[in-house]
Design a protein around this motif. Sequence first.
Motif, PDB file in Angstrom:
ATOM      1  N   GLY A   1      -3.490 -10.889  -1.863  1.00  0.00           N
ATOM      2  CA  GLY A   1      -2.933  -9.629  -2.345  1.00  0.00           C
ATOM      3  C   GLY A   1      -3.898  -8.503  -2.067  1.00  0.00           C
ATOM      4  N   GLU A   2      -3.423  -7.438  -1.424  1.00  0.00           N
ATOM      5  CA  GLU A   2      -4.341  -6.380  -1.000  1.00  0.00           C
ATOM      6  C   GLU A   2      -3.643  -5.031  -0.932  1.00  0.00           C
ATOM      7  N   CYS A   3      -4.436  -3.964  -1.175  1.00  0.00           N
ATOM      8  CA  CYS A   3      -3.976  -2.591  -0.992  1.00  0.00           C
ATOM      9  C   CYS A   3      -3.979  -2.226   0.485  1.00  0.00           C
ATOM     10  N   PHE A   4      -3.186  -1.209   0.809  1.00  0.00           N
ATOM     11  CA  PHE A   4      -3.227  -0.631   2.152  1.00  0.00           C
ATOM     12  C   PHE A   4      -2.769   0.822   2.056  1.00  0.00           C
ATOM     13  N   TRP A   5      -3.133   1.596   3.065  1.00  0.00           N
ATOM     14  CA  TRP A   5      -2.692   2.989   3.121  1.00  0.00           C
ATOM     15  C   TRP A   5      -1.238   3.038   3.583  1.00  0.00           C
ATOM     16  N   ARG A   6      -0.380   3.629   2.786  1.00  0.00           N
ATOM     17  CA  ARG A   6       0.993   3.881   3.212  1.00  0.00           C
ATOM     18  C   ARG A   6       1.068   5.108   4.111  1.00  0.00           C
ATOM     19  N   ALA A   7       0.182   6.039   3.886  1.00  0.00           N
ATOM     20  CA  ALA A   7       0.117   7.259   4.686  1.00  0.00           C
ATOM     21  C   ALA A   7      -1.350   7.636   4.834  1.00  0.00           C
ATOM     22  N   GLU A   8      -1.649   8.424   5.846  1.00  0.00           N
ATOM     23  CA  GLU A   8      -3.030   8.830   6.090  1.00  0.00           C
ATOM     24  C   GLU A   8      -3.491   9.768   4.980  1.00  0.00           C
ATOM     25  N   PRO A   9      -4.594   9.458   4.299  1.00  0.00           N
ATOM     26  CA  PRO A   9      -5.074  10.361   3.250  1.00  0.00           C
ATOM     27  C   PRO A   9      -5.509  11.690   3.867  1.00  0.00           C
ATOM     28  N   PRO A  10      -5.076  12.791   3.304  1.00  0.00           N
ATOM     29  CA  PRO A  10      -5.333  14.087   3.936  1.00  0.00           C
ATOM     30  C   PRO A  10      -6.728  14.645   3.719  1.00  0.00           C
TER      31      PRO A  10
ATOM     32  N   ALA B   1     -11.038   5.069  -3.916  1.00  0.00           N
ATOM     33  CA  ALA B   1     -11.737   4.554  -2.740  1.00  0.00           C
ATOM     34  C   ALA B   1     -12.927   5.463  -2.451  1.00  0.00           C
ATOM     35  N   ARG B   2     -13.896   4.926  -1.748  1.00  0.00           N
ATOM     36  CA  ARG B   2     -15.052   5.729  -1.368  1.00  0.00           C
ATOM     37  C   ARG B   2     -14.872   6.366  -0.007  1.00  0.00           C
ATOM     38  N   SER B   3     -14.193   5.652   0.891  1.00  0.00           N
ATOM     39  CA  SER B   3     -13.959   6.172   2.231  1.00  0.00           C
ATOM     40  C   SER B   3     -12.618   5.701   2.746  1.00  0.00           C
ATOM     41  N   ARG B   4     -12.151   6.337   3.804  1.00  0.00           N
ATOM     42  CA  ARG B   4     -10.898   5.946   4.451  1.00  0.00           C
ATOM     43  C   ARG B   4     -10.918   4.483   4.853  1.00  0.00           C
ATOM     44  N   ASP B   5     -12.079   3.950   5.198  1.00  0.00           N
ATOM     45  CA  ASP B   5     -12.202   2.583   5.690  1.00  0.00           C
ATOM     46  C   ASP B   5     -12.164   1.529   4.590  1.00  0.00           C
ATOM     47  N   ASP B   6     -12.093   1.952   3.333  1.00  0.00           N
ATOM     48  CA  ASP B   6     -12.012   0.968   2.258  1.00  0.00           C
ATOM     49  C   ASP B   6     -10.709   0.173   2.316  1.00  0.00           C
ATOM     50  N   PHE B   7      -9.648   0.774   2.849  1.00  0.00           N
ATOM     51  CA  PHE B   7      -8.366   0.102   2.989  1.00  0.00           C
ATOM     52  C   PHE B   7      -7.897   0.183   4.432  1.00  0.00           C
ATOM     53  N   GLU B   8      -7.151  -0.830   4.853  1.00  0.00           N
ATOM     54  CA  GLU B   8      -6.464  -0.804   6.132  1.00  0.00           C
ATOM     55  C   GLU B   8      -5.085  -0.158   5.948  1.00  0.00           C
TER      56      GLU B   8
ATOM     57  N   LEU C   1      -0.826   4.867  -1.528  1.00  0.00           N
ATOM     58  CA  LEU C   1      -1.255   3.474  -1.578  1.00  0.00           C
ATOM     59  C   LEU C   1      -0.075   2.510  -1.607  1.00  0.00           C
ATOM     60  N   GLY C   2      -0.150   1.511  -0.786  1.00  0.00           N
ATOM     61  CA  GLY C   2       0.740   0.364  -0.862  1.00  0.00           C
ATOM     62  C   GLY C   2      -0.029  -0.859  -1.325  1.00  0.00           C
ATOM     63  N   TRP C   3       0.696  -1.899  -1.634  1.00  0.00           N
ATOM     64  CA  TRP C   3       0.083  -3.155  -2.069  1.00  0.00           C
ATOM     65  C   TRP C   3       1.052  -4.271  -1.757  1.00  0.00           C
TER      66      TRP C   3
END
Length: 248
Positions: free
Chosen positions: A139-148, A158-165, A238-240
């Motif tokens: 079970g994992e989070c992911f970006w549904r959209a690019e954080p602006p 999150a600390r950085s964009r790279d924390d989630f795929e 965020l998605g999951w």
Amino acid sequence: MDLPRSFTIRESSHRIINPLTPEKLATLGAAIRLRPGVSVVDLCCGKGEMLATWARDHGVTGTGVDISTVFLSAARERVAELSVADRVTFVHGDASTYVAAQPADVAACIGATWIGQGTAGTVALLERSVRPGGMLLVGECFWRAEPPSQEAIEGCHARSRDDFETLPGLVRLFDGLGYDLVEMVLADEDSWDRYVAAQWMNVRTWLDAHPDDELAPEFRAELSREPLLYTAYQRRLLGWGVFALKRR
């Protein structure tokens, strides 16, 4: 060794400690085609709802591991309530060091990939407890959209964009680890609402009953902050999901 008290207060009304509704948890069990006698190891099992309901509905056996004594107490009550205590065992301990004595048919970590310092590391932990040809559930989070912005990233804790795929990024990651993605069940906005918004009610109910507790100032600040962050950023970005993997 235990979770901080604040975690168990936030999750006090939850049976499922992630953004899966009971219906989606049932969908997951059906989707991976569980059958009687299948063995499941669940790392960071929380209150044991997955193991308890799958033992009742599909006849699986299982072992759950968690660091929280409060969650495990609720898990043991739940398997007794569902009359499956003879098929499910719970272990108090650090899931990141746990290895099943007998490799299981299914090894799962549903929403706690910090135990492996990320998705790839958690897959490696699960590999230690699954039989050859078995299945992993991650079970994992992911970006549904690019954080602006960085503000939006931090608004999603999150600390950085790279924390989630992204979702395709997770699929590429699984492929690179040598796994086929064979099923998935994703949270939707309602699933997130039922998980996150219920925490606000839990916190407020607790504050009303414990206004002078040492945690009260922290929780009052949280109740002012978190609904705004969720509605401004997390719900949209965020998605999951739970991803079922089989080694090639």
